[in-house]
Scaffold this motif. Structure first.
Motif, PDB file in Angstrom:
ATOM      1  N   ASP A  33     -15.564 -39.641 -18.790  1.00 44.89           N
ATOM      2  CA  ASP A  33     -14.249 -40.269 -18.665  1.00 44.89           C
ATOM      3  C   ASP A  33     -13.538 -39.768 -17.412  1.00 44.89           C
ATOM      4  OD1 ASP A  33     -12.266 -42.068 -19.622  1.00 44.89           O
ATOM      5  OD2 ASP A  33     -11.129 -40.374 -20.399  1.00 44.89           O
ATOM      6  N   SER A  34     -13.489 -38.443 -17.255  1.00 43.42           N
ATOM      7  CA  SER A  34     -12.866 -37.883 -16.055  1.00 43.42           C
ATOM      8  C   SER A  34     -13.471 -36.519 -15.768  1.00 43.42           C
ATOM      9  CB  SER A  34     -11.345 -37.753 -16.228  1.00 43.42           C
ATOM     10  OG  SER A  34     -11.045 -36.759 -17.190  1.00 43.42           O
ATOM     11  N   SER A  35     -13.340 -36.096 -14.513  1.00 44.84           N
ATOM     12  CA  SER A  35     -13.874 -34.805 -14.117  1.00 44.84           C
ATOM     13  C   SER A  35     -12.937 -34.165 -13.098  1.00 44.84           C
ATOM     14  CB  SER A  35     -15.265 -34.973 -13.509  1.00 44.84           C
ATOM     15  OG  SER A  35     -15.743 -33.724 -13.034  1.00 44.84           O
ATOM     16  N   ALA A  36     -12.712 -32.869 -13.253  1.00 44.58           N
ATOM     17  CA  ALA A  36     -11.935 -32.089 -12.294  1.00 44.58           C
ATOM     18  C   ALA A  36     -12.823 -30.971 -11.758  1.00 44.58           C
ATOM     19  CB  ALA A  36     -10.678 -31.539 -12.954  1.00 44.58           C
ATOM     20  N   GLY A  37     -14.036 -31.339 -11.369  1.00 45.14           N
ATOM     21  CA  GLY A  37     -14.963 -30.376 -10.793  1.00 45.14           C
ATOM     22  C   GLY A  37     -15.383 -29.310 -11.782  1.00 45.14           C
ATOM     23  N   ALA A  38     -15.401 -28.067 -11.326  1.00 49.61           N
ATOM     24  CA  ALA A  38     -15.877 -26.950 -12.150  1.00 49.61           C
ATOM     25  C   ALA A  38     -14.899 -26.553 -13.257  1.00 49.61           C
ATOM     26  CB  ALA A  38     -16.164 -25.741 -11.267  1.00 49.61           C
ATOM     27  N   ALA A  39     -13.671 -27.054 -13.209  1.00 52.69           N
ATOM     28  CA  ALA A  39     -12.664 -26.641 -14.191  1.00 52.69           C
ATOM     29  C   ALA A  39     -12.737 -27.425 -15.491  1.00 52.69           C
ATOM     30  CB  ALA A  39     -11.267 -26.768 -13.597  1.00 52.69           C
ATOM     31  N   ALA A  41     -13.849 -31.458 -17.592  1.00 55.49           N
ATOM     32  CA  ALA A  41     -14.257 -32.869 -17.673  1.00 55.49           C
ATOM     33  C   ALA A  41     -14.052 -33.305 -19.111  1.00 55.49           C
ATOM     34  CB  ALA A  41     -15.712 -33.050 -17.267  1.00 55.49           C
ATOM     35  N   ASP A  42     -13.950 -34.608 -19.324  1.00 57.67           N
ATOM     36  CA  ASP A  42     -13.982 -35.112 -20.692  1.00 57.67           C
ATOM     37  C   ASP A  42     -14.974 -36.255 -20.761  1.00 57.67           C
ATOM     38  OD1 ASP A  42     -11.993 -36.674 -19.270  1.00 57.67           O
ATOM     39  OD2 ASP A  42     -11.350 -37.479 -21.189  1.00 57.67           O
ATOM     40  N   VAL A  43     -15.716 -36.250 -21.853  1.00 56.32           N
ATOM     41  CA  VAL A  43     -16.728 -37.263 -22.113  1.00 56.32           C
ATOM     42  C   VAL A  43     -16.398 -37.914 -23.444  1.00 56.32           C
ATOM     43  CG1 VAL A  43     -18.528 -36.145 -20.722  1.00 56.32           C
ATOM     44  CG2 VAL A  43     -18.290 -35.531 -23.132  1.00 56.32           C
ATOM     45  N   ARG A  44     -16.821 -39.176 -23.596  1.00 56.13           N
ATOM     46  CA  ARG A  44     -16.492 -39.919 -24.817  1.00 56.13           C
ATOM     47  C   ARG A  44     -17.734 -40.533 -25.439  1.00 56.13           C
ATOM     48  NH1 ARG A  44     -14.306 -44.356 -23.573  1.00 56.13           N
ATOM     49  NH2 ARG A  44     -14.210 -44.101 -21.349  1.00 56.13           N
ATOM     50  N   ARG A  45     -17.696 -40.604 -26.747  1.00 52.72           N
ATOM     51  CA  ARG A  45     -18.679 -41.347 -27.531  1.00 52.72           C
ATOM     52  C   ARG A  45     -17.920 -41.927 -28.701  1.00 52.72           C
ATOM     53  NH1 ARG A  45     -24.466 -39.596 -30.207  1.00 52.72           N
ATOM     54  NH2 ARG A  45     -24.426 -41.263 -31.758  1.00 52.72           N
ATOM     55  N   GLY A  46     -17.779 -43.255 -28.706  1.00 54.66           N
ATOM     56  CA  GLY A  46     -16.976 -43.892 -29.746  1.00 54.66           C
ATOM     57  C   GLY A  46     -15.574 -43.305 -29.738  1.00 54.66           C
ATOM     58  N   PRO A  47     -15.058 -42.941 -30.909  1.00 51.24           N
ATOM     59  CA  PRO A  47     -13.694 -42.399 -30.979  1.00 51.24           C
ATOM     60  C   PRO A  47     -13.594 -40.895 -30.710  1.00 51.24           C
ATOM     61  CG  PRO A  47     -14.542 -42.707 -33.180  1.00 51.24           C
ATOM     62  CD  PRO A  47     -15.598 -43.245 -32.235  1.00 51.24           C
ATOM     63  N   LEU A  48     -14.720 -40.258 -30.316  1.00 58.20           N
ATOM     64  CA  LEU A  48     -14.725 -38.822 -30.047  1.00 58.20           C
ATOM     65  C   LEU A  48     -14.574 -38.567 -28.554  1.00 58.20           C
ATOM     66  CD1 LEU A  48     -15.118 -35.828 -30.763  1.00 58.20           C
ATOM     67  CD2 LEU A  48     -17.592 -36.248 -30.638  1.00 58.20           C
ATOM     68  N   ARG A  49     -13.581 -37.802 -28.208  1.00 49.37           N
ATOM     69  CA  ARG A  49     -13.369 -37.354 -26.824  1.00 49.37           C
ATOM     70  C   ARG A  49     -13.643 -35.861 -26.804  1.00 49.37           C
ATOM     71  NH1 ARG A  49      -8.007 -36.034 -24.252  1.00 49.37           N
ATOM     72  NH2 ARG A  49      -8.414 -35.985 -22.015  1.00 49.37           N
ATOM     73  N   LEU A  50     -14.672 -35.457 -26.072  1.00 49.62           N
ATOM     74  CA  LEU A  50     -15.062 -34.056 -25.997  1.00 49.62           C
ATOM     75  C   LEU A  50     -14.538 -33.478 -24.689  1.00 49.62           C
ATOM     76  CD1 LEU A  50     -16.625 -31.795 -27.376  1.00 49.62           C
ATOM     77  CD2 LEU A  50     -18.706 -32.679 -26.293  1.00 49.62           C
ATOM     78  N   LEU A  51     -13.684 -32.469 -24.811  1.00 53.88           N
ATOM     79  CA  LEU A  51     -13.078 -31.812 -23.655  1.00 53.88           C
ATOM     80  C   LEU A  51     -13.963 -30.643 -23.255  1.00 53.88           C
ATOM     81  CD1 LEU A  51      -9.468 -31.625 -25.153  1.00 53.88           C
ATOM     82  CD2 LEU A  51     -10.499 -33.500 -23.828  1.00 53.88           C
TER      83      LEU A  51
END
Length: 128
Positions: A33-39, A41-51
């Motif tokens: 979903d988004s990335s701020a380099g080494a600090a 990122a967030d990834v998504r699968r269905g309704p789960l957003r993993l920070l």
């Protein structure tokens, strides 16, 4: 409706954000979903957003040192065919942290991300 109203979010502290992104997107069907380099990122699968919070992230910096370890908590991914998924992930070189366990609700196996955070792969029992 904004992001926090659409998704359930879980934070995993990781040592290498890019390795975590690769693990979740290449092997478990998440999308970046988004990335701020080494600090961060967030990834998504269905309704789960993993920070995915790297050492420089505010989430990691707010965590007391004694709590900065993978724990018994885990995300839970529901699958239609657990055996096929195990075969696919083993072929990709991933190792599992448990054997398949069966119970009245279904079957499950545990996998760990590059930092040891657990992921439960679960196939519900057939109803019928």
């Amino acid at each position: 409706m904004d992001t926090h109203d659409r998704y359930a979010s879980v934070r995993y502290l990781v040592t290498d954000v890019q390795s975590a992104i690769d693990f979740y997107t290449n092997h478990l069907g998440f999308t970046l979903d988004s990335s701020a380099g080494a600090a961060f990122a967030d990834v998504r699968r269905g309704p789960l957003r993993l920070l995915l919070s790297g050492p420089a992230s505010s989430g990691a910096r707010a965590t007391p040192p004694e709590a900065n370890v993978p724990g018994r908590n885990r995300i839970h991914l529901v699958l239609d065919d657990l055996d096929a998924e195990i075969d696919r992930l083993r072929a990709a070189g991933l190792a599992f942290r448990s054997e398949v366990v069966s119970g009245p609700g279904g079957r499950q196996v545990l996998l760990a991300d590059p930092d040891g955070n657990l992921v439960e792969l679960f196939q519900p029992a057939s109803r019928g």
